[in-house]
Design an enzyme around this catalytic site. Structure first.
Site, PDB file in Angstrom:
ATOM      1  N   PRO A 102       0.814  -1.211   0.000  1.00 41.93           N
ATOM      2  CA  PRO A 102       0.000   0.000   0.000  1.00 41.93           C
ATOM      3  C   PRO A 102       0.852   1.268   0.000  1.00 41.93           C
ATOM      4  O   PRO A 102       0.362   2.346  -0.335  1.00 41.93           O
ATOM      5  CB  PRO A 102      -0.851  -0.104   1.276  1.00 41.93           C
ATOM      6  CG  PRO A 102      -0.362  -1.273   2.032  1.00 41.93           C
ATOM      7  CD  PRO A 102       0.586  -2.059   1.181  1.00 41.93           C
ATOM      8  N   GLU A 129       2.250  -7.827   7.997  1.00 43.27           N
ATOM      9  CA  GLU A 129       2.515  -6.382   7.888  1.00 43.27           C
ATOM     10  C   GLU A 129       3.539  -6.081   6.798  1.00 43.27           C
ATOM     11  O   GLU A 129       3.991  -4.937   6.674  1.00 43.27           O
ATOM     12  CB  GLU A 129       3.004  -5.832   9.238  1.00 43.27           C
ATOM     13  CG  GLU A 129       2.054  -6.076  10.403  1.00 43.27           C
ATOM     14  CD  GLU A 129       0.676  -5.446  10.180  1.00 43.27           C
ATOM     15  OE1 GLU A 129       0.626  -4.242   9.874  1.00 43.27           O
ATOM     16  OE2 GLU A 129      -0.336  -6.174  10.299  1.00 43.27           O
ATOM     17  N   ARG A 171      -1.721  -8.634 -21.265  1.00 45.79           N
ATOM     18  CA  ARG A 171      -2.534  -8.263 -22.430  1.00 45.79           C
ATOM     19  C   ARG A 171      -1.788  -7.329 -23.378  1.00 45.79           C
ATOM     20  O   ARG A 171      -2.217  -7.132 -24.511  1.00 45.79           O
ATOM     21  CB  ARG A 171      -3.884  -7.685 -22.019  1.00 45.79           C
ATOM     22  CG  ARG A 171      -3.841  -6.363 -21.329  1.00 45.79           C
ATOM     23  CD  ARG A 171      -5.227  -5.905 -20.903  1.00 45.79           C
ATOM     24  NE  ARG A 171      -6.050  -5.418 -22.010  1.00 45.79           N
ATOM     25  CZ  ARG A 171      -5.875  -4.240 -22.622  1.00 45.79           C
ATOM     26  NH1 ARG A 171      -4.901  -3.437 -22.231  1.00 45.79           N
ATOM     27  NH2 ARG A 171      -6.657  -3.877 -23.602  1.00 45.79           N
ATOM     28  N   ASP A 186      -7.330   2.413 -25.705  1.00 43.77           N
ATOM     29  CA  ASP A 186      -7.583   2.234 -24.277  1.00 43.77           C
ATOM     30  C   ASP A 186      -7.662   3.574 -23.557  1.00 43.77           C
ATOM     31  O   ASP A 186      -6.918   4.483 -23.854  1.00 43.77           O
ATOM     32  CB  ASP A 186      -6.461   1.412 -23.631  1.00 43.77           C
ATOM     33  CG  ASP A 186      -6.501  -0.031 -24.088  1.00 43.77           C
ATOM     34  OD1 ASP A 186      -7.385  -0.368 -24.886  1.00 43.77           O
ATOM     35  OD2 ASP A 186      -5.647  -0.811 -23.642  1.00 43.77           O
TER      36      ASP A 186
HETATM   37  C1  JDQ Z   1       0.454  -6.525   1.418  1.00 42.34           C
HETATM   38  C2  JDQ Z   1      -0.987  -4.479   4.924  1.00 42.34           C
HETATM   39  C3  JDQ Z   1       0.793  -2.931   5.482  1.00 42.34           C
HETATM   40  C4  JDQ Z   1      -1.916  -3.512   5.244  1.00 42.34           C
HETATM   41  C5  JDQ Z   1       0.440  -7.175   3.553  1.00 42.34           C
HETATM   42  C6  JDQ Z   1       1.092  -7.354   2.354  1.00 42.34           C
HETATM   43  N1  JDQ Z   1      -2.864  -1.290  -3.075  1.00 42.34           N
HETATM   44  C7  JDQ Z   1      -2.676  -2.155  -2.047  1.00 42.34           C
HETATM   45  N2  JDQ Z   1      -3.495  -2.202  -0.995  1.00 42.34           N
HETATM   46  N3  JDQ Z   1      -3.060  -3.111  -0.155  1.00 42.34           N
HETATM   47  C8  JDQ Z   1      -1.943  -3.682  -0.640  1.00 42.34           C
HETATM   48  C9  JDQ Z   1      -1.683  -3.083  -1.856  1.00 42.34           C
HETATM   49  C10 JDQ Z   1      -1.150  -4.703   0.050  1.00 42.34           C
HETATM   50  C11 JDQ Z   1      -0.105  -5.356  -0.623  1.00 42.34           C
HETATM   51  C12 JDQ Z   1       0.693  -6.282   0.047  1.00 42.34           C
HETATM   52  C13 JDQ Z   1      -0.589  -5.875   2.072  1.00 42.34           C
HETATM   53  C14 JDQ Z   1      -1.408  -4.960   1.416  1.00 42.34           C
HETATM   54  N4  JDQ Z   1      -0.580  -6.285   3.377  1.00 42.34           N
HETATM   55  C15 JDQ Z   1      -1.447  -5.829   4.426  1.00 42.34           C
HETATM   56  C16 JDQ Z   1       0.379  -4.183   5.035  1.00 42.34           C
HETATM   57  C17 JDQ Z   1      -0.129  -1.976   5.839  1.00 42.34           C
HETATM   58  C18 JDQ Z   1      -1.481  -2.254   5.709  1.00 42.34           C
END
Ligand code: JDQ
Length: 283
Positions: A102, A129, A171, A186
């Site tokens: 995220p 996490e 794709r 697109d």
């Molecule tokens: C992981 C998590 C840190 C929640 C663990 C691995 N765009 C997007 N949203 N969420 C992710 C990507 C994502 C990707 C990989 C993930 C979330 N988590 C859970 C980790 C903070 C919050």
């Protein structure tokens, strides 16, 4: 293209065997390998997580299984070509390590197109996490590491983002799409329509539950149809994605566009742009 995914939920990636991506693999355009991270653990319980240094909630993925997995998979990938002066981390033909998170840079159509040019993509979807930071630091010396977010919402792990990113990349590979789809404009492709969303589409029957297909689409006047489609694309973009209109370069708009946009309450500034210029805060 070679595509590796390292995960503690290999079954989550089963959809990669289906549909467009699966067919591309069946046709030999793509070599997809899904790996269980626990295969690279050495303890009886196949432990992949541990408590965070500094305290706090949740668990963190241990670096050792990722290190062992990535060492093996990177060594087994297609060779990096080049003159030897460049490292795999910098070469255009070296591996890319994609880490969904995220806190990553936004995954865009532009990034999908860049990834589609590379011979070896290794995806590292985490859980808990996330992964011990030292793993990204270590592999940044041997691959191009891309920490990417698929959007501003929080998922429980990186597997769903891998499905999204792989579909967007595959794709674009030569030979994957048939002619009809590949010649489409697109919404997010770099180029002429980059600032416009798609308008509505219709098929037979001409009347369904009393709802008629817009008459203009039933006639054969291609000029009028193109104008109608552009008007609806503009309306939809102004309503759903005003940021795209603002980002469009001056000169994107013809006279009928400007007339419709004015009707919708949009006026270009002196430079022909809608609203403030983007950029100025990069890096
Ligand atoms: C992981 C998590 C840190 C929640 C663990 C691995 N765009 C997007 N949203 N969420 C992710 C990507 C994502 C990707 C990989 C993930 C979330 N988590 C859970 C980790 C903070 C919050």
């Amino acid at each position: 293209m070679r595509l590796d995914v390292i995960t503690i939920f290999p079954e989550y990636l089963a959809p990669l065997r289906l549909s467009l991506v699966g067919k591309a693999a069946d046709r030999g355009l793509l070599d997809i390998r899904i790996h269980d991270l626990r295969a690279w653990t050495r303890d009886r319980h196949h432990t992949v997580d541990d408590t965070p240094y500094g305290g706090g909630p949740g668990m963190v993925m241990k670096p050792e299984p990722w290190g062992e997995a990535l060492d093996e998979i990177l060594a087994d990938g297609p060779p990096t070509d080049g003159d030897g002066a460049e490292t795999a981390a910098r070469s255009d033909t070296g591996p890319v390590l994609v880490v969904p998170t995220p806190s990553g840079r936004p995954f865009t159509q532009e990034i999908a197109a860049e990834l589609a040019e590379r011979p070896h993509l290794v995806f590292a979807p985490a859980r808990y996490e996330g992964i011990d930071r030292r793993v990204v630091e270590e592999y940044a010396e041997r691959a191009e590491v891309r920490e990417l977010s698929i959007g501003d919402y929080v998922l429980a792990g990186g597997e769903a983002p891998v499905l999204v990113m792989v579909e967007a990349v595959v794709r674009l590979l030569p030979g994957v799409l048939g002619n009809v789809e590949s010649h489409r404009d697109d919404s997010f492709a770099a180029g002429s329509m980059a600032h416009l969303l798609e308008g509505p589409v219709y098929t037979k029957p001409p009347v369904w539950r009393g709802r008629e297909v817009p008459e203009i689409l039933l006639g054969g006047h291609h000029g009028n149809i193109a104008r109608w489609r552009r008007d609806h694309a503009l309306r939809r973009t102004a309503e759903h994605r005003p940021d795209l209109l603002r980002a469009a370069p001056p000169g994107s708009w013809d006279r009928p566009d400007l007339r419709l946009l004015a009707e919708l309450g949009w006026e270009p500034d002196a430079d022909g742009r809608f609203g403030p210029r983007p950029g100025g805060m990069e890096e």
